[in-house]
Write a protein that holds these residues in place. Structure first.
Motif, mmCIF file in Angstrom:
data_model
loop_
_atom_site.group_PDB
_atom_site.id
_atom_site.type_symbol
_atom_site.label_atom_id
_atom_site.label_comp_id
_atom_site.label_asym_id
_atom_site.label_seq_id
_atom_site.Cartn_x
_atom_site.Cartn_y
_atom_site.Cartn_z
ATOM 1 N N ALA A 93 0.842 -1.196 0.000
ATOM 2 C CA ALA A 93 0.000 0.000 0.000
ATOM 3 C C ALA A 93 0.877 1.247 0.000
ATOM 4 O O ALA A 93 1.972 1.242 0.573
ATOM 5 C CB ALA A 93 -0.911 0.008 1.217
ATOM 6 N N THR A 95 -4.110 3.374 3.802
ATOM 7 C CA THR A 95 -4.765 2.414 2.919
ATOM 8 C C THR A 95 -5.053 1.134 3.694
ATOM 9 O O THR A 95 -4.158 0.545 4.300
ATOM 10 C CB THR A 95 -3.867 2.096 1.710
ATOM 11 O OG1 THR A 95 -3.579 3.306 1.004
ATOM 12 C CG2 THR A 95 -4.545 1.119 0.770
ATOM 13 N N ALA A 128 -7.908 1.158 -4.409
ATOM 14 C CA ALA A 128 -7.221 1.464 -3.161
ATOM 15 C C ALA A 128 -5.761 1.826 -3.386
ATOM 16 O O ALA A 128 -5.079 2.276 -2.462
ATOM 17 C CB ALA A 128 -7.309 0.267 -2.211
ATOM 18 N N ILE A 139 -3.317 -0.339 -4.301
ATOM 19 C CA ILE A 139 -2.476 -1.411 -3.778
ATOM 20 C C ILE A 139 -1.773 -2.116 -4.934
ATOM 21 O O ILE A 139 -2.419 -2.569 -5.885
ATOM 22 C CB ILE A 139 -3.319 -2.427 -2.973
ATOM 23 C CG1 ILE A 139 -3.931 -1.738 -1.754
ATOM 24 C CG2 ILE A 139 -2.468 -3.624 -2.535
ATOM 25 C CD1 ILE A 139 -4.960 -2.579 -1.025
ATOM 26 N N HIS A 152 1.578 2.444 -7.878
ATOM 27 C CA HIS A 152 1.098 3.325 -6.824
ATOM 28 C C HIS A 152 2.146 3.650 -5.759
ATOM 29 O O HIS A 152 1.956 4.601 -5.004
ATOM 30 C CB HIS A 152 -0.119 2.692 -6.147
ATOM 31 C CG HIS A 152 -1.193 2.280 -7.104
ATOM 32 N ND1 HIS A 152 -1.962 3.185 -7.800
ATOM 33 C CD2 HIS A 152 -1.596 1.044 -7.508
ATOM 34 C CE1 HIS A 152 -2.809 2.533 -8.576
ATOM 35 N NE2 HIS A 152 -2.610 1.243 -8.417
#
Length: 308
Positions: A14, A19, A73, A75, A283
Motif C-alpha cells: 500500500a 490504505t 485502493a 495497492i 502506486h
C-alpha cells in the motif's frame, strides 16, 4: 502438494498507512490455493501471503488478485515463486524510473523545444518509434546548447524518485551489485548514479565542440539491445542464475531486460510495458521492490545513507 505445484508468494503493498490492506488480504486468502496467513513486512504498508500454485497459473492469479478494489485502493501486488526472491543483480533505467524526469526533455526546454522533443520521447517510450533514430532526431535539435546547461538541469530540474537510495543500498548491504543503465546520457548517469549509490552506470555519450552540444550522440547507441546485453554480461560476470536478477524500467527500450530478468518490474510504466512485465508498480515508490524481495521495513537502509 503435487509435483506441478511450487511454493509462491503474493506481496501486497500500500502507498501509505491510510490504505486499508486487510480486506484485500482476506479476499486473497480465499482466492489463492493453499494460502497461509499474512506475514507482515510493514505493519502499516506491506504483507506477504504464501501459497502453492502451478507456475503457469501465476499470471492469471495476479490478474485475479488485481481486483477493482485493489486498483481503487492503490495497492500494488507482486506474485512470484517464493524461492530466490532476494536478487543479487539489479539493473535500473534512469529517466522516469530512478528519477522523475526525462533528461533530454529538460535539456530541450532550454532550447525552447520541449513540446516537440517530449512528443518524440513519449512515442519512443511507448514503442511507437524505434529508439535509436528517435534519439538521434532529438539530440540533433539540441545543437548549440552550452554544456553548462547540463549542470543547471541537474541542479534545478532533476528529482530523485523516492525510495531509490534505500532500494540500492539495502540490496548492496545484502550482497547485490547495482547498475544504472540508461538510454539517456552519461553526463546525467554519472552524477545521478553517484548520488543514489549505484556500483556502475552506463549511458549514451553526448558529443560536444567548443563547449557546446554538437547535435550528435556517439555510436553505437545504448538502447533496448544494449540494456539486455548489459544484464547478460553482468549476470555472467558474477556467475548468477537468471532468477537471481532484477530489472526495472518504464519504457519500450526496457522491455528486453525486463523480460530477461528473474523479476522484471514495470515502474509507473507505459501500457505496453506494464502489460508485458511479470510485475508492475503503479502506486508506490521504489521501496516496493524491496518488499517484493521479502525485505521487512526494519531492514531498509535509510535514504541518503550507506547501509551497515
Amino acid at each position: 502438494m503435487t509435483s506441478d505445484f511450487v511454493p509462491c508468494v503474493a506481496t501486497f503493498i500500500a502507498p501509505d498507512a491510510n490504505t486499508e490492506l486487510l480486506p484485500t488480504l482476506r479476499a486473497a486468502q480465499s482466492l489463492l490455493p493453499k494460502a497461509g496467513a499474512p506475514t507482515w513486512l510493514d505493519p502499516e504498508r506491506a504483507a506477504d501471503i504464501f501459497f502453492e500454485a502451478d507456475l503457469n497459473d501465476l499470471a492469471s492469479l495476479r490478474d485475479t488478485l488485481m481486483s477493482r478494489r485493489s486498483r481503487d485502493a492503490g495497492i500494488d501486488i507482486v506474485v512470484q515463486p517464493s524461492g530466490g526472491r532476494r536478487k543479487r543483480l539489479f539493473l535500473a533505467d534512469m529517466d522516469s524510473t530512478m528519477i522523475g524526469q526525462e533528461c533530454i526533455d529538460e535539456l530541450a526546454d532550454f532550447a525552447g523545444l520541449k513540446p516537440r522533443v517530449s512528443a518524440i520521447t513519449e512515442r519512443a517510450m511507448r514503442g511507437e518509434l524505434a529508439f535509436e533514430p528517435a534519439l538521434r532526431e532529438r539530440v540533433s535539435l539540441l545543437k548549440g546548447l552550452p554544456l553548462g546547461v547540463v549542470d543547471e538541469v541537474i541542479g534545478t530540474r532533476i528529482t530523485m524518485t523516492p525510495g531509490g537510495t534505500a532500494l540500492v543500498r539495502t540490496m548492496q548491504a545484502h550482497g547485490a551489485y547495482c547498475c544504472l543503465v540508461s538510454g539517456g546520457f552519461t553526463l546525467f548517469t554519472s552524477p545521478i548514479a553517484a548520488r543514489i549509490g549505484f556500483d556502475e552506470h552506463r549511458g549514451n555519450i553526448l558529443l560536444s565542440e567548443n563547449g557546446q552540444l554538437s547535435g550528435e550522440v556517439a555510436e553505437p547507441i545504448l538502447g533496448r539491445a544494449a540494456k539486455l546485453q548489459t544484464l547478460v554480461e553482468l549476470r555472467d560476470r558474477f556467475g548468477l542464475a537468471p532468477h537471481e536478477t532484477l530489472a526495472v524500467g518504464d519504457g519500450a527500450n526496457d522491455l528486453a531486460m525486463i523480460g530477461e530478468a528473474g523479476l522484471g518490474v514495470a515502474f509507473r510504466a507505459k501500457p505496453a510495458v506494464a502489460a508485458a512485465a511479470a510485475a508492475q508498480i503503479d502506486h508506490n515508490d521504489l521501496t516496493a521492490l524491496l518488499f517484493a524481495q521479502g525485505y521487512p521495513r526494519s531492514s531498509f537502509a535509510p535514504e541518503g545513507q550507506t547501509a551497515a
